[in-house]
Scaffold this active site. Structure first.
Site, PDB file in Angstrom:
ATOM      1  N   ASP A   1      25.342  -2.374 -16.991  1.00 11.63           N
ATOM      2  CA  ASP A   1      24.501  -1.532 -16.074  1.00 11.63           C
ATOM      3  C   ASP A   1      23.069  -1.834 -15.932  1.00 11.63           C
ATOM      4  O   ASP A   1      22.620  -2.785 -16.433  1.00 11.63           O
ATOM      5  CB  ASP A   1      24.698   0.026 -16.610  1.00 11.63           C
TER       6      ASP A   1
ATOM      7  N   ASP B   1      25.875  12.260 -24.831  1.00 13.24           N
ATOM      8  CA  ASP B   1      26.809  13.221 -24.160  1.00 13.24           C
ATOM      9  C   ASP B   1      28.165  12.528 -24.141  1.00 13.24           C
ATOM     10  O   ASP B   1      29.023  12.960 -23.530  1.00 13.24           O
ATOM     11  CB  ASP B   1      26.218  13.402 -22.919  1.00 13.24           C
TER      12      ASP B   1
ATOM     13  N   GLU C   1      28.605   8.992 -17.087  1.00 17.84           N
ATOM     14  CA  GLU C   1      28.135  10.316 -17.489  1.00 17.84           C
ATOM     15  C   GLU C   1      29.600  11.148 -17.732  1.00 17.84           C
ATOM     16  O   GLU C   1      30.598  10.853 -17.067  1.00 17.84           O
ATOM     17  CB  GLU C   1      27.040  10.918 -16.618  1.00 17.84           C
TER      18      GLU C   1
HETATM   19  C1  GLP Z   1      22.305   3.936 -22.434  1.00 16.94           C
HETATM   20  C2  GLP Z   1      22.984   2.591 -21.967  1.00 16.94           C
HETATM   21  C3  GLP Z   1      24.232   2.876 -22.764  1.00 16.94           C
HETATM   22  C4  GLP Z   1      23.944   2.996 -24.258  1.00 16.94           C
HETATM   23  C5  GLP Z   1      23.335   3.985 -24.341  1.00 16.94           C
HETATM   24  C6  GLP Z   1      22.948   4.820 -25.921  1.00 16.94           C
HETATM   25  O1  GLP Z   1      22.484   5.107 -21.671  1.00 16.94           O
HETATM   26  N1  GLP Z   1      23.082   2.802 -20.661  1.00 16.94           N
HETATM   27  O2  GLP Z   1      24.873   1.645 -22.670  1.00 16.94           O
HETATM   28  O3  GLP Z   1      25.153   3.037 -24.871  1.00 16.94           O
HETATM   29  O4  GLP Z   1      21.907   4.239 -23.678  1.00 16.94           O
HETATM   30  O5  GLP Z   1      21.700   4.171 -26.113  1.00 16.94           O
HETATM   31  P1  GLP Z   1      21.209   3.936 -27.707  1.00 16.94           P
HETATM   32  O6  GLP Z   1      21.791   2.657 -28.332  1.00 16.94           O
HETATM   33  O7  GLP Z   1      19.893   3.558 -27.553  1.00 16.94           O
HETATM   34  O8  GLP Z   1      21.269   5.053 -28.346  1.00 16.94           O
END
Ligand code: GLP
Length: 260
Positions: free
Chosen positions: A67, A136, A143
């Protein structure tokens, strides 16, 4: 699903990097699916270490990231392209032209999303995809209530996700409101999935994703339908799993040759 529970994120990263290394040894031109966020950092450090030790060669590999934020230039310090350059690409021998991150600055976003899907297909699909999980239940930026069959497309970020990710920006106002993300359907087509989660803040959502019903309310629960997925957790992220002892028992009793 195989649930692997380890004491620390570093132990999880060693397992993840060794799975990626065996994929690349078996198939030098493998297609890697990569993720951002704080979770994969420890994995990328381990991959860099293995590369420096001469045990991991990316010279023939291709990568696709999950993404990107809309509106951030590739050299913006909060863009996911920048994140990947800083935390992985510049430390390994992957060829820059073979690394792909969705273009958050595309003029025609819909066309860019379609082209992204086509370029994944043109290299034969993703062999192994790294995933984190949002609190979430989102994977990539899918989402809650994202279609479980969705493809790469534009998404509006949930306010909770913007708040979670605000720590990377100077202020909440700077956190983009939209993104391009691979869909849940795109992710489900990857041949192998590795989802990592660390820390107690992820414990509740991991229990829902792994042991709860399959529902678009928890996009990560779609992984229950994938035939080759490993959920790699530290003890804190695993602590709300009802079947944690069973998962540990299964892993500890696996023959060595079947481990990764
Ligand atoms: C973002 C990314 C996800 C990731 C999520 C969790 O939203 N788009 O790919 O899994 O964050 O992030 P973290 O690993 O910092 O908890």
């Amino acid at each position: 699903m195989e649930v692997i529970i380890q004491d620390t994120p570093e132990d999880c990263a060693r397992i993840g990097a060794s799975i990626i290394a065996s994929t690349l040894r078996r198939k030098a031109h493998a297609v890697l699916g990569l993720a951002t966020g704080s979770t994969p950092l420890v994995l990328y450090r381990e991959m860099i270490r293995l590369h420096a030790a001469g045990e991991l060669d990316f010279s023939m590999a291709t990568s696709f990231n999950l993404d990107e934020y809309i509106g951030l230039a590739p050299d913006h310090p909060c863009s996911y392209r920048y994140f990947m350059e800083e935390n992985l690409f510049k430390h390994i021998n992957i060829r820059p032209e073979r690394t792909h991150v969705p273009d958050g600055n595309a003029v025609d976003v819909d066309a860019a999303c379609k082209a992204y899907e086509l370029s994944i297909r043109s290299v034969g699909g993703i062999d192994i995809q790294v995933l984190g999980i949002g609190t979430d239940g989102h994977i990539a930026f899918n989402e809650p209530v994202s279609s479980l069959g969705s493809r790469t497309r534009i998404k509006t970020l949930h306010e909770d996700t913007r708040e979670d990710n605000a720590r990377f920006f100077d202020s909440m106002d700077e956190v983009p409101t939209h993104c391009i993300t691979m869909g849940v359907g795109t992710i489900m087509e990857c041949r192998q999935l590795l989802l990592f989660a660390f820390g107690k803040a992820k414990a509740e959502i991991i229990a829902r994703a792994v042991e709860g019903p399959i529902t678009a309310m928890v996009p990560a629960s779609a992984l229950q339908l994938h035939q080759d997925v490993k959920i790699i957790l530290d003890t804190a992220a695993a602590r709300k799993l009802e079947h944690g002892d069973y998962f540990r028992h299964v892993y500890e009793n696996k023959p060595e040759w079947q481990r990764h």
